[in-house]
Design an enzyme around this catalytic site. Structure first.
Site, PDB file in Angstrom:
ATOM      1  N   HIS A   1      -0.637  -8.491   1.114  1.00 24.56           N
ATOM      2  CA  HIS A   1      -1.393  -7.689   0.144  1.00 24.56           C
ATOM      3  C   HIS A   1      -1.289  -8.538  -1.121  1.00 24.56           C
ATOM      4  CE1 HIS A   1      -2.289  -3.528  -1.805  1.00 24.56           C
ATOM      5  NE2 HIS A   1      -2.296  -4.439  -2.785  1.00 24.56           N
TER       6      HIS A   1
ATOM      7  N   ASN B   1       1.513 -16.888  -3.694  1.00 22.76           N
ATOM      8  CA  ASN B   1       1.758 -17.579  -2.427  1.00 22.76           C
ATOM      9  C   ASN B   1       0.659 -17.182  -1.453  1.00 22.76           C
ATOM     10  OD1 ASN B   1       4.210 -18.633  -3.423  1.00 22.76           O
ATOM     11  ND2 ASN B   1       5.294 -16.760  -2.866  1.00 22.76           N
TER      12      ASN B   1
ATOM     13  N   CYS C   1       0.840  -1.204   0.000  1.00 21.66           N
ATOM     14  CA  CYS C   1       0.000   0.000   0.000  1.00 21.66           C
ATOM     15  C   CYS C   1       0.874   1.253   0.000  1.00 21.66           C
ATOM     16  CB  CYS C   1      -0.938   0.017   1.195  1.00 21.66           C
ATOM     17  SG  CYS C   1      -2.394  -1.031   1.000  1.00 21.66           S
TER      18      CYS C   1
ATOM     19  N   HIS D   1       3.327 -13.196  -8.548  1.00 17.68           N
ATOM     20  CA  HIS D   1       4.727 -13.184  -8.972  1.00 17.68           C
ATOM     21  C   HIS D   1       4.769 -13.612 -10.436  1.00 17.68           C
ATOM     22  CE1 HIS D   1       6.745 -13.297  -4.883  1.00 17.68           C
ATOM     23  NE2 HIS D   1       5.519 -13.692  -4.553  1.00 17.68           N
TER      24      HIS D   1
ATOM     25  N   ASP E   1      10.477  -7.125  -8.315  1.00 15.87           N
ATOM     26  CA  ASP E   1      10.696  -7.629  -6.961  1.00 15.87           C
ATOM     27  C   ASP E   1      12.074  -7.160  -6.471  1.00 15.87           C
ATOM     28  OD1 ASP E   1       9.392 -10.299  -5.273  1.00 15.87           O
ATOM     29  OD2 ASP E   1      11.403  -9.598  -4.753  1.00 15.87           O
TER      30      ASP E   1
ATOM     31  N   HIS F   1      -0.735 -10.490  -4.341  1.00 14.20           N
ATOM     32  CA  HIS F   1       0.149 -10.175  -5.461  1.00 14.20           C
ATOM     33  C   HIS F   1       0.453 -11.426  -6.251  1.00 14.20           C
ATOM     34  CE1 HIS F   1       2.561 -11.104  -1.889  1.00 14.20           C
ATOM     35  NE2 HIS F   1       3.424 -11.675  -2.732  1.00 14.20           N
TER      36      HIS F   1
HETATM   37  P1  5GP Z   1       5.487 -13.295  -0.907  1.00 14.94           P
HETATM   38  O1  5GP Z   1       6.553 -14.076  -0.216  1.00 14.94           O
HETATM   39  O2  5GP Z   1       4.589 -12.558   0.063  1.00 14.94           O
HETATM   40  O3  5GP Z   1       4.696 -14.105  -1.910  1.00 14.94           O
HETATM   41  O4  5GP Z   1       6.246 -12.236  -1.797  1.00 14.94           O
HETATM   42  C1  5GP Z   1       6.603 -10.986  -1.348  1.00 14.94           C
HETATM   43  C2  5GP Z   1       7.658 -10.475  -2.295  1.00 14.94           C
HETATM   44  O5  5GP Z   1       7.763  -9.081  -2.102  1.00 14.94           O
HETATM   45  C3  5GP Z   1       9.042 -11.074  -2.060  1.00 14.94           C
HETATM   46  O6  5GP Z   1       9.496 -11.729  -3.237  1.00 14.94           O
HETATM   47  C4  5GP Z   1       9.911  -9.866  -1.701  1.00 14.94           C
HETATM   48  O7  5GP Z   1      11.200  -9.927  -2.261  1.00 14.94           O
HETATM   49  C5  5GP Z   1       9.098  -8.711  -2.250  1.00 14.94           C
HETATM   50  N1  5GP Z   1       9.227  -7.457  -1.516  1.00 14.94           N
HETATM   51  C6  5GP Z   1       9.147  -7.295  -0.179  1.00 14.94           C
HETATM   52  N2  5GP Z   1       9.296  -5.995   0.153  1.00 14.94           N
HETATM   53  C7  5GP Z   1       9.476  -5.332  -1.015  1.00 14.94           C
HETATM   54  C8  5GP Z   1       9.691  -3.955  -1.329  1.00 14.94           C
HETATM   55  O8  5GP Z   1       9.743  -3.080  -0.473  1.00 14.94           O
HETATM   56  N3  5GP Z   1       9.823  -3.647  -2.642  1.00 14.94           N
HETATM   57  C9  5GP Z   1       9.787  -4.588  -3.636  1.00 14.94           C
HETATM   58  N4  5GP Z   1       9.929  -4.164  -4.895  1.00 14.94           N
HETATM   59  N5  5GP Z   1       9.578  -5.897  -3.368  1.00 14.94           N
HETATM   60  C10 5GP Z   1       9.433  -6.260  -2.080  1.00 14.94           C
HETATM   61 ZN    ZN Z   2      -1.867  -3.251   1.165  1.00 15.41          ZN
END
Ligand code: 5GP
Ligand code: ZN
Length: 112
Positions: A99, A88, A8, A103, A31, A101
């Site tokens: 939030h 995920n 957000c 990939h 990422d 998302h």
């Molecule tokens: P999850 O593990 O929740 O499926 O994926 C979260 C992803 O967000 C991870 O691959 C992580 O590297 C990425 N991520 C976390 N914080 C940030 C950020 O501040 N900026 C960006 N660009 N990616 C982020």
């Molecule tokens: Zn959010």
């Protein structure tokens, strides 16, 4: 908008990102810790946590995430070699940011 949600805050412009694609409903950005040569996150602009908390009222938003995925795949030129789309859900599956998302990974060998 959730003040304690990092995505957000990125959407609000409080935290910078490397933007790949944006429309009225989704934002896509690289990422910060890429697991493939192309690793883009596609996020809805409204805060939403988990797929299993969705219902029919979320259909438009969920569909627009996938439209965004397609735009990102074309723009990053991963459509030829192939790419993966991954959501995920919950910590057991590796979710760290609550939030929703997608990939999008590609551009080279993609670990399953
Ligand atoms: P999850 O593990 O929740 O499926 O994926 C979260 C992803 O967000 C991870 O691959 C992580 O590297 C990425 N991520 C976390 N914080 C940030 C950020 O501040 N900026 C960006 N660009 N990616 C982020
Ligand atoms: Zn959010």
């Amino acid at each position: 908008m959730s003040d304690d949600c990092i995505f957000c805050r990125i959407i609000a412009g409080d935290i910078p990102c490397s933007k790949v694609y944006e429309d009225d409903q989704v934002l896509a950005f690289n990422d910060i810790n890429p697991k493939a040569p192309v690793h883009v996150l596609v996020v809805p602009k409204v805060h939403f946590d988990r797929l299993h908390e969705s219902d029919e009222t979320h259909a438009e938003m969920l569909g627009r995430i996938l439209v965004g995925v397609g735009k990102v795949a074309s723009k990053t030129e991963v459509t030829g070699p192939g790419y993966r789309v991954q959501f995920n859900q919950e910590r057991g599956a590796g979710q760290e940011v609550f939030h929703l998302h997608a990939h999008v990974t590609g551009g080279g060998p993609i670990p399953k």
